[in-house]
Design an enzyme around this catalytic site. Sequence first.
Site, PDB file in Angstrom:
ATOM      1  N   ASP A 126       0.837  -1.189   0.000  1.00 35.19           N
ATOM      2  CA  ASP A 126       0.000   0.000   0.000  1.00 35.19           C
ATOM      3  C   ASP A 126       0.875   1.242   0.000  1.00 35.19           C
ATOM      4  O   ASP A 126       1.775   1.370   0.833  1.00 35.19           O
ATOM      5  CB  ASP A 126      -0.916  -0.012   1.238  1.00 35.19           C
ATOM      6  N   HIS A 131      -3.640  14.030   0.660  1.00 34.21           N
ATOM      7  CA  HIS A 131      -3.807  13.151   1.816  1.00 34.21           C
ATOM      8  C   HIS A 131      -2.594  13.246   2.742  1.00 34.21           C
ATOM      9  O   HIS A 131      -2.732  13.427   3.953  1.00 34.21           O
ATOM     10  CB  HIS A 131      -4.013  11.706   1.353  1.00 34.21           C
ATOM     11  N   TYR A 155       1.178   5.710  -0.572  1.00 34.91           N
ATOM     12  CA  TYR A 155       0.756   6.905   0.168  1.00 34.91           C
ATOM     13  C   TYR A 155       0.936   8.054  -0.815  1.00 34.91           C
ATOM     14  O   TYR A 155       1.652   9.002  -0.570  1.00 34.91           O
ATOM     15  CB  TYR A 155       1.689   7.020   1.390  1.00 34.91           C
ATOM     16  N   GLU A 180      -9.226   3.932  -1.947  1.00 32.14           N
ATOM     17  CA  GLU A 180      -8.002   3.743  -2.721  1.00 32.14           C
ATOM     18  C   GLU A 180      -8.303   3.055  -4.052  1.00 32.14           C
ATOM     19  O   GLU A 180      -9.357   2.436  -4.224  1.00 32.14           O
ATOM     20  CB  GLU A 180      -6.991   2.886  -1.932  1.00 32.14           C
ATOM     21  N   ARG A 207      -7.463   4.144  13.503  1.00 39.97           N
ATOM     22  CA  ARG A 207      -6.576   5.304  13.674  1.00 39.97           C
ATOM     23  C   ARG A 207      -5.936   5.348  15.055  1.00 39.97           C
ATOM     24  O   ARG A 207      -4.806   5.834  15.190  1.00 39.97           O
ATOM     25  CB  ARG A 207      -7.364   6.598  13.431  1.00 39.97           C
ATOM     26  N   LYS A 259      -3.981  -1.975  10.237  1.00 37.17           N
ATOM     27  CA  LYS A 259      -4.366  -2.065   8.834  1.00 37.17           C
ATOM     28  C   LYS A 259      -4.745  -3.467   8.380  1.00 37.17           C
ATOM     29  O   LYS A 259      -5.387  -3.613   7.334  1.00 37.17           O
ATOM     30  CB  LYS A 259      -3.187  -1.594   7.956  1.00 37.17           C
ATOM     31  N   GLN A 319      -3.193   2.827  15.040  1.00 38.88           N
ATOM     32  CA  GLN A 319      -2.155   3.323  14.131  1.00 38.88           C
ATOM     33  C   GLN A 319      -1.283   4.387  14.808  1.00 38.88           C
ATOM     34  O   GLN A 319      -0.054   4.370  14.688  1.00 38.88           O
ATOM     35  CB  GLN A 319      -2.831   3.899  12.880  1.00 38.88           C
ATOM     36  N   GLU A 322     -10.321   3.880   4.020  1.00 35.81           N
ATOM     37  CA  GLU A 322      -9.475   4.656   3.121  1.00 35.81           C
ATOM     38  C   GLU A 322      -9.875   4.317   1.696  1.00 35.81           C
ATOM     39  O   GLU A 322      -9.836   3.144   1.295  1.00 35.81           O
ATOM     40  CB  GLU A 322      -7.983   4.349   3.353  1.00 35.81           C
ATOM     41  N   GLU A 377      -9.547  12.701   7.517  1.00 41.86           N
ATOM     42  CA  GLU A 377      -9.445  13.999   6.841  1.00 41.86           C
ATOM     43  C   GLU A 377     -10.803  14.667   6.676  1.00 41.86           C
ATOM     44  O   GLU A 377     -10.941  15.875   6.851  1.00 41.86           O
ATOM     45  CB  GLU A 377      -8.878  13.808   5.435  1.00 41.86           C
ATOM     46  N   THR A 381      -9.024  -5.826   4.385  1.00 36.86           N
ATOM     47  CA  THR A 381      -8.903  -4.858   3.293  1.00 36.86           C
ATOM     48  C   THR A 381      -9.849  -5.341   2.200  1.00 36.86           C
ATOM     49  O   THR A 381      -9.767  -6.498   1.777  1.00 36.86           O
ATOM     50  CB  THR A 381      -7.453  -4.803   2.763  1.00 36.86           C
ATOM     51  N   ASP A 410      -9.010   0.341   2.383  1.00 38.22           N
ATOM     52  CA  ASP A 410      -7.986  -0.019   3.363  1.00 38.22           C
ATOM     53  C   ASP A 410      -8.492   0.393   4.747  1.00 38.22           C
ATOM     54  O   ASP A 410      -8.152   1.444   5.267  1.00 38.22           O
ATOM     55  CB  ASP A 410      -6.678   0.705   3.002  1.00 38.22           C
TER      56      ASP A 410
END
Length: 442
Positions: free
Chosen positions: A145, A152, A147, A219, A255, A271, A258, A217, A389, A275, A251
Amino acid sequence: MSSPNDRVLDAGLPTLRSFVASANDSLGDFPIQNLPFGMVDEQVAVRIGDMVLTLSDALDSGALDLDAIAGGDRDARIEVEIAIVHGENVGDIAVLPALVRSRLRGHLAWLLAEDSPERARIERVLRPVAKCVPCVPFRIGDYTDFYASLHHATNVGSMFRPTNPLLPNWKHIPIGYHGRASSIVPSGTPVVRPHGQTVASDDGPPSFGPAKLIDYELEVGFFVAKGNALGTTIDIKDAWKHIFGFVLVNDWSARDIQKWEYQPLGPFLSKNFGTTVSPWVVTTEALAPFMVPGPARGVDDPQPLPYLTNPADRNIDITLEVFIESAAMRDKGIAPTLVSRGSFRDMFWTPAQMLTHHASNGCNMATGDLLASGTVSGATKDSRGCLLERTWRGAEPIMLGDGTERKFLQDGDEVVMRGYCERPGYPRIGFGECRGVLLAAR
Ligand code: MN
């Protein structure tokens, strides 16, 4: 005598229509120009409108013509036949030479076209997609994965490091981490809220229990067609040839786990509790009309190093949407709430750059490896691709259609991701759905 070329069409021809009526819906995801690959009843299949055609059914019906696909090449004919009769997943198609894959696509378009002489035989073996269980399309050996969205990375960085949001390496190197292939599930699979270590203040002490800050997430992922041997690399100019096609990826992220675990080696248990991938792989060939100049760099941004530079490189203009439906909304028949809409074209790093960088140290890429982009966020608030976000860490909650607020996901919430490509003069092609319900911790 007719030549095999008579039985291969240009599947991308915008005027082409199918005898499958649902494929001609201008708001549908799966016109004849798409023909994405997936798995149905452990057989490789293509999707057309609301129907599915497995390659082995097409062969058994007598309609599929191996010679047309092989284009007169005897070895290719044997390869294709083995892939169709004995193929275990889409990887068996992805390893075929690009020209053969393209002819397969063209022949399937010929079989499914409005005026197909094989209509009767194909109609008998088409299956309604409603009766098919979504599957992970490849046997995924490895999953990485990235970034790759500047928006972001800047947004998340500014929450955790207000004075220093973007680390000095970010605009030079496509940042990624190795994910866990075996926890990838197909759309429709519920995901259980994980337990983990979290802290109330930055320095601890930690406690162990159900994570509180569960996020999605948004993606885009892509599957490797033919890989590279360990110790060899993939030239940036060849990278697109190694990409079979694309899916949507959720994903799922805890948080709070994380935040405590990610330094110094990156995400781990925050994570890999699930998924989600969409089941239909939209081929790079089908996406060709929707390629746009890329990468999306500003005038002040540094140029990538030479091994990541290709002036002809491209992004893809894929509109991406996220919806949330709470358990109450499901019960009351309230439509899912649109939470964000953005585009994959806004990514700073391109799929080719991610793949080339991944192999640049001699790391071996294999057929079926999944590389995901990282959260796709745009410049505007409503194009931010995760709740962290979108709600600015909970400071700006969003309102759902049942009148409740969300900072992060609650048990019973279903996250639905959609993606599609539009361009004047071309039929819209889409990815279908990538969905999953969050279940309570066990
Ligand atoms: Mn991610």
